[in-house]
Write a protein that holds these residues in place. Structure first.
Motif, PDB file in Angstrom:
ATOM      1  N   GLY A 160       0.800  -1.223   0.000  1.00 58.02           N
ATOM      2  CA  GLY A 160       0.000   0.000   0.000  1.00 58.02           C
ATOM      3  C   GLY A 160       0.825   1.261   0.000  1.00 58.02           C
ATOM      4  N   ASN A 161       2.156   1.154  -0.216  1.00 57.75           N
ATOM      5  CA  ASN A 161       3.006   2.334  -0.326  1.00 57.75           C
ATOM      6  C   ASN A 161       2.725   3.052  -1.640  1.00 57.75           C
ATOM      7  N   GLY A 207      -5.759  16.538   0.386  1.00 58.69           N
ATOM      8  CA  GLY A 207      -6.023  17.466   1.480  1.00 58.69           C
ATOM      9  C   GLY A 207      -5.299  17.167   2.777  1.00 58.69           C
ATOM     10  N   VAL A 208      -4.534  16.090   2.805  1.00 57.24           N
ATOM     11  CA  VAL A 208      -3.801  15.702   4.011  1.00 57.24           C
ATOM     12  C   VAL A 208      -2.350  16.166   3.900  1.00 57.24           C
ATOM     13  N   GLU A 209      -1.842  16.841   4.918  1.00 58.12           N
ATOM     14  CA  GLU A 209      -0.441  17.262   4.956  1.00 58.12           C
ATOM     15  C   GLU A 209       0.385  16.232   5.721  1.00 58.12           C
ATOM     16  N   LEU A 243      -5.120   7.113   2.877  1.00 54.90           N
ATOM     17  CA  LEU A 243      -5.164   8.390   2.165  1.00 54.90           C
ATOM     18  C   LEU A 243      -6.106   8.365   0.965  1.00 54.90           C
ATOM     19  N   LYS A 244      -6.773   7.224   0.757  1.00 58.78           N
ATOM     20  CA  LYS A 244      -7.727   7.063  -0.347  1.00 58.78           C
ATOM     21  C   LYS A 244      -7.086   7.463  -1.678  1.00 58.78           C
ATOM     22  N   ALA A 245      -5.920   6.875  -1.931  1.00 59.69           N
ATOM     23  CA  ALA A 245      -5.140   7.222  -3.117  1.00 59.69           C
ATOM     24  C   ALA A 245      -4.859   5.982  -3.951  1.00 59.69           C
ATOM     25  N   ASN A 246      -4.679   6.188  -5.233  1.00 60.79           N
ATOM     26  CA  ASN A 246      -4.292   5.120  -6.152  1.00 60.79           C
ATOM     27  C   ASN A 246      -3.427   5.716  -7.258  1.00 60.79           C
ATOM     28  N   ARG A 247      -3.107   4.896  -8.234  1.00 60.06           N
ATOM     29  CA  ARG A 247      -2.245   5.407  -9.308  1.00 60.06           C
ATOM     30  C   ARG A 247      -2.937   6.572 -10.014  1.00 60.06           C
ATOM     31  N   GLY A 248      -2.174   7.643 -10.201  1.00 57.05           N
ATOM     32  CA  GLY A 248      -2.717   8.846 -10.831  1.00 57.05           C
ATOM     33  C   GLY A 248      -3.120   9.932  -9.859  1.00 57.05           C
ATOM     34  N   THR A 249      -3.219   9.612  -8.569  1.00 56.66           N
ATOM     35  CA  THR A 249      -3.547  10.632  -7.566  1.00 56.66           C
ATOM     36  C   THR A 249      -2.457  11.693  -7.512  1.00 56.66           C
TER      37      THR A 249
END
Length: 255
Positions: A182-183, A202-204, A243-249
């Motif tokens: 999940g890195n 939106g997360v720092e 962080l609710k992120a995936n490729r392209g974020t």
């Protein structure tokens, strides 16, 4: 090194596909040494396969044959690419692009030696066509009898986006890959120093470390992945989920 074949596929390990591909390699070259780089490329994902090849090829000895069986376009011709040190057996779909930026192609051959192919077994080019050719190439270390030489310009290529400097010391990056932990691996390579801050969804994130330490579980920090890219990690957790992120974020890095 003769007889070393390194394999990248999107076959997964649930079905029999990997096993029969490797059996075909051994049937055509019983002295072959086969290394599984990965069989977990996202199905039909050219960029994912290209990254796995780019991040792995340099660890292999000269003479290695890379067999790439990720094949979303069945009309793509099958080719052998020779570089100074290596061979790549692949559909002509761009997967070697990132590797070839670092290890340029010397020649390319369109595969024509169909007498090595497995006939009458349905459409499975990875096993029935590419594997027999890779096995022969590993043995003889020459594509001359396996294909017709073509101009290097026929090799299909693509690029991945580069980070953009949007202000002094501030870069807009993209998540390039999400590994099995999940890195979040970014499209910016190590510049010699760690960023002071990352902003994602939106997360720092203001913690950075080249080494994993005893952070509290779930703590996010900026680090460097084994291939020299900046990454966002969650200690003992998956940054992609937190962080609710995936490729392209999009990710902003500030130095």
């Amino acid at each position: 090194m003769e007889n070393l074949i390194a394999v990248i596929t999107d076959f997964g390990t649930k079905d029999h596909y990997v096993g029969t591909l490797k059996a075909t390699l051994y049937n055509n070259n019983n002295e072959a040494k086969v290394v599984d780089i990965t069989h977990s490329v996202r199905p039909f994902d050219l960029v994912d396969a290209a990254l796995k090849l780019k991040w792995s090829y340099k660890y292999f000895p000269s003479g290695t044959v890379f067999l790439i069986a990720v094949d979303p376009d069945p009309s793509a011709e099958l080719i052998i690419i020779s570089t100074e040190k290596y061979y790549i057996v692949t559909p002509n779909n761009g997967i070697p692009s990132l590797m070839l930026e670092e290890e340029p192609a010397d020649s390319v051959y369109e595969i024509v030696a169909d007498h090595y192919f497995i006939q009458g077994k349905g459409h499975f080019r990875g096993r029935n066509q590419l594997a027999p050719i890779a096995a022969q190439l590993a043995k003889f270390q020459s594509p001359f009898y396996l294909g017709d030489e073509r101009e290097l310009s026929i090799i299909k290529r693509f690029r991945i986006p580069s980070p953009k400097e949007i202000a002094p010391g501030k870069f807009e990056c993209l998540v390039l890959d999400v590994d099995s932990f999940g890195n979040l691996i970014l499209n910016m390579e190590n510049t010699g120093k760690l960023p002071k801050k990352a902003i994602i969804n939106g997360v720092e994130i203001i913690t950075a470390s080249e080494h994993f330490k005893n952070y509290k579980k779930g703590t996010c920090f900026i680090s460097i992945n084994p291939e020299g890219h900046y990454q966002i990690v969650a200690y003992m957790s998956a940054a992609s989920k937190l962080l609710k992120a995936n490729r392209g974020t999009k990710v902003i890095l500030e130095f």
